[in-house]
Design a protein around this motif. Structure first.
Motif, PDB file in Angstrom:
ATOM      1  N   UNK A 181     -36.811 -24.550   8.733  1.00  0.00           N
ATOM      2  CA  UNK A 181     -36.427 -23.641   7.648  1.00  0.00           C
ATOM      3  C   UNK A 181     -37.185 -23.968   6.362  1.00  0.00           C
ATOM      4  N   UNK A 182     -37.207 -25.250   5.996  1.00  0.00           N
ATOM      5  CA  UNK A 182     -37.920 -25.656   4.791  1.00  0.00           C
ATOM      6  C   UNK A 182     -39.415 -25.364   4.913  1.00  0.00           C
ATOM      7  N   UNK A 183     -39.993 -25.661   6.070  1.00  0.00           N
ATOM      8  CA  UNK A 183     -41.431 -25.475   6.243  1.00  0.00           C
ATOM      9  C   UNK A 183     -41.808 -24.002   6.206  1.00  0.00           C
ATOM     10  N   UNK A 184     -40.960 -23.127   6.751  1.00  0.00           N
ATOM     11  CA  UNK A 184     -41.256 -21.695   6.697  1.00  0.00           C
ATOM     12  C   UNK A 184     -41.280 -21.202   5.251  1.00  0.00           C
ATOM     13  N   UNK A 204     -33.685 -18.391  20.361  1.00  0.00           N
ATOM     14  CA  UNK A 204     -33.782 -19.307  19.231  1.00  0.00           C
ATOM     15  C   UNK A 204     -34.416 -18.612  18.017  1.00  0.00           C
ATOM     16  N   UNK A 205     -35.426 -17.775  18.282  1.00  0.00           N
ATOM     17  CA  UNK A 205     -36.052 -17.041  17.194  1.00  0.00           C
ATOM     18  C   UNK A 205     -35.066 -16.050  16.561  1.00  0.00           C
ATOM     19  N   UNK A 206     -34.279 -15.406  17.425  1.00  0.00           N
ATOM     20  CA  UNK A 206     -33.279 -14.461  16.902  1.00  0.00           C
ATOM     21  C   UNK A 206     -32.222 -15.184  16.064  1.00  0.00           C
ATOM     22  N   UNK A 207     -31.906 -16.414  16.470  1.00  0.00           N
ATOM     23  CA  UNK A 207     -30.895 -17.175  15.727  1.00  0.00           C
ATOM     24  C   UNK A 207     -31.372 -17.523  14.322  1.00  0.00           C
ATOM     25  N   UNK A 208     -32.706 -17.532  14.148  1.00  0.00           N
ATOM     26  CA  UNK A 208     -33.258 -17.862  12.831  1.00  0.00           C
ATOM     27  C   UNK A 208     -33.241 -16.671  11.875  1.00  0.00           C
ATOM     28  N   UNK A 209     -32.963 -15.484  12.390  1.00  0.00           N
ATOM     29  CA  UNK A 209     -33.048 -14.283  11.561  1.00  0.00           C
ATOM     30  C   UNK A 209     -32.121 -14.313  10.343  1.00  0.00           C
ATOM     31  N   UNK A 210     -30.863 -14.791  10.469  1.00  0.00           N
ATOM     32  CA  UNK A 210     -30.010 -14.837   9.263  1.00  0.00           C
ATOM     33  C   UNK A 210     -30.605 -15.692   8.141  1.00  0.00           C
ATOM     34  N   UNK A 211     -31.228 -16.826   8.511  1.00  0.00           N
ATOM     35  CA  UNK A 211     -31.854 -17.679   7.506  1.00  0.00           C
ATOM     36  C   UNK A 211     -33.021 -16.948   6.849  1.00  0.00           C
ATOM     37  N   UNK A 212     -33.791 -16.234   7.667  1.00  0.00           N
ATOM     38  CA  UNK A 212     -34.941 -15.519   7.118  1.00  0.00           C
ATOM     39  C   UNK A 212     -34.514 -14.355   6.230  1.00  0.00           C
ATOM     40  N   UNK A 213     -33.357 -13.764   6.505  1.00  0.00           N
ATOM     41  CA  UNK A 213     -32.868 -12.673   5.661  1.00  0.00           C
ATOM     42  C   UNK A 213     -32.556 -13.166   4.234  1.00  0.00           C
ATOM     43  N   UNK A 214     -32.204 -14.450   4.135  1.00  0.00           N
ATOM     44  CA  UNK A 214     -31.992 -15.051   2.820  1.00  0.00           C
ATOM     45  C   UNK A 214     -33.314 -15.571   2.256  1.00  0.00           C
ATOM     46  N   UNK A 215     -34.168 -16.114   3.126  1.00  0.00           N
ATOM     47  CA  UNK A 215     -35.399 -16.763   2.669  1.00  0.00           C
ATOM     48  C   UNK A 215     -36.412 -15.758   2.124  1.00  0.00           C
ATOM     49  N   UNK A 216     -36.519 -14.576   2.753  1.00  0.00           N
ATOM     50  CA  UNK A 216     -37.547 -13.624   2.314  1.00  0.00           C
ATOM     51  C   UNK A 216     -37.347 -13.174   0.876  1.00  0.00           C
ATOM     52  N   UNK A 217     -36.145 -12.703   0.481  1.00  0.00           N
ATOM     53  CA  UNK A 217     -35.971 -12.345  -0.937  1.00  0.00           C
ATOM     54  C   UNK A 217     -36.069 -13.558  -1.858  1.00  0.00           C
ATOM     55  N   UNK A 218     -35.691 -14.748  -1.355  1.00  0.00           N
ATOM     56  CA  UNK A 218     -35.807 -15.965  -2.175  1.00  0.00           C
ATOM     57  C   UNK A 218     -37.270 -16.232  -2.509  1.00  0.00           C
ATOM     58  N   UNK A 219     -38.151 -16.145  -1.506  1.00  0.00           N
ATOM     59  CA  UNK A 219     -39.577 -16.395  -1.726  1.00  0.00           C
ATOM     60  C   UNK A 219     -40.144 -15.375  -2.705  1.00  0.00           C
ATOM     61  N   UNK A 220     -39.779 -14.109  -2.519  1.00  0.00           N
ATOM     62  CA  UNK A 220     -40.276 -13.073  -3.426  1.00  0.00           C
ATOM     63  C   UNK A 220     -39.838 -13.340  -4.860  1.00  0.00           C
ATOM     64  N   UNK A 221     -38.591 -13.765  -5.044  1.00  0.00           N
ATOM     65  CA  UNK A 221     -38.085 -14.025  -6.388  1.00  0.00           C
ATOM     66  C   UNK A 221     -38.775 -15.232  -7.023  1.00  0.00           C
ATOM     67  N   UNK A 222     -38.931 -16.298  -6.251  1.00  0.00           N
ATOM     68  CA  UNK A 222     -39.559 -17.505  -6.799  1.00  0.00           C
ATOM     69  C   UNK A 222     -40.994 -17.229  -7.226  1.00  0.00           C
TER      70      UNK A 222
END
Length: 360
Positions: A338-341, A265-283
């Motif tokens: 996803x939102x909470x992370x 389940x954690x591995x399945x979240x990796x694609x979302x995190x690959x988008x979320x990490x640069x998003x957080x940095x940009x925001x």
């Protein structure tokens, strides 16, 4: 004169809007003049009637005019000044509201650059600095007929923001509205000219910063050489960790089915995190002091960031899938983990109470 100024006709440069604003100004001045003229004549008529009733007017015209002039007190001029100032203020407000109308004739530009991203590339990052730069250098600003999905658009219909470089009639709210809609843009030729001329200043500032960092690195290297003994100790600790890692890997082979399921389940979240990490940095990078991102704003920026990772869309959709999202046809809705992370990663930039989004 910037390159785009040579491509526009007199109507595309906003001559209609400027004429309307000028006519509005003349109408305001004319109206003020009529009011002052009426007030002046009415005052003198009142004085003449009062003088006639009092019997102070003789047959001799000279004495009559003398009496009338002496009868005018300072209060009259004070009234004129107050009325004139008030009418001038009203006229200016009317002109400023008229100037907000976008009446320039549309023009097709072969290539345009989204305003905010273009300014960032030049080295201008804050909203106030962008407006000051436009006012200072007379940069032609255009309003696109549709929002930008990428930094560049080709063969698009735009209108010139006629008063963008006018310090009196330029309006910061108008800038912010069109920036928020992602419709404010620069002609590509103007952008390249500005990037070449003023981008060098930003590069010089970056070069100075790099030089400063290099000096810092040199100092740190000296400190590290003095502490070589601690480095050796860390290497020993690292070897111990490697041994523990090997033990962990051995234990991993004996994980229960439930533990492996959690790992999957954690591995399945990796694609979302690959988008979320640069998003957080940009925001965080784009945020102004006091900026608070709401769930709605985070959702919008996530969809925008996702466009940069087209190959990840299927795996992201699978990771976020729930029956309810499938029913509502919202496959990329950030709900739950996803939102909470993302909110947790944003820290103080995440809004925790009701309110409106702030411009970043």
């Amino acid at each position: 004169m910037l390159p785009s100024s040579t491509k526009l006709t007199i109507f595309q440069r906003g001559i209609v809007q400027k004429c309307i604003a000028f006519c509005t100004y003349l109408f305001s001045i004319f109206t003020i003049a009529l009011i002052l003229d009426w007030l002046d004549k009415n005052t003198f008529l009142n004085i003449i009637h009062e003088a006639n009733e009092q019997g102070t007017i003789s047959e001799q015209a000279l004495n009559t005019f003398t009496i009338l002039i002496e009868s005018r007190d300072a209060g009259f001029f004070l009234t004129l000044f107050f009325v004139g100032g008030f009418c001038t203020l009203i006229g200016l407000l009317i002109v400023q509201q008229t100037a907000k109308l976008q009446l320039s004739s549309p023009v097709i530009l072969p290539k345009v650059i989204e305003f905010k991203q273009g300014m960032q590339n030049i080295g201008i990052n804050t909203p106030k600095d962008r407006i000051d730069f436009v006012l200072k250098h007379g940069v032609p600003i255009f309003i696109a007929s549709k929002p930008f999905l990428e930094m560049e658009q080709y063969n698009i219909s735009v209108r010139l923001y006629a008063f963008a470089d006018n310090s009196t009639l330029s309006d910061a709210d108008t800038f912010n509205i069109y920036i928020g809609q992602q419709r404010l843009c620069l002609d590509a030729a103007d952008y390249e000219y500005l990037l070449e001329k003023y981008g060098r200043e930003a590069l010089s500032a970056h070069a100075a910063r790099i030089s400063e960092l290099e000096k810092t690195i040199t100092n740190l290297q000296g400190t590290l050489s003095v502490q070589q003994g601690k480095i050796n100790e860390l290497m020993e600790q690292n070897q111990t960790l490697l041994t523990e890692k090997a033990e962990y890997q051995n234990k991993k082979r004996t994980l229960s089915g439930r533990e492996k399921s959690m790992e999957n389940r954690e591995n399945a979240k990796l694609p979302v995190r690959r988008v979320a990490y640069p998003l957080v940095n940009r925001l965080i990078a784009e945020a102004d002091p006091g900026t608070k991102y709401t769930r709605t704003k985070i959702q919008e920026e996530f969809l925008r960031e996702l466009e940069a990772f087209p190959k990840l869309k299927p795996s992201v959709q699978e990771a976020l899938h729930t029956p309810q999202k499938a029913k509502n046809n919202t496959p990329f809705e950030l709900a739950g983990w996803a939102m909470e992370e993302i909110r947790l990663a944003l820290g103080d930039y995440a809004q925790t109470s009701p309110g409106r989004d702030k411009e970043s």
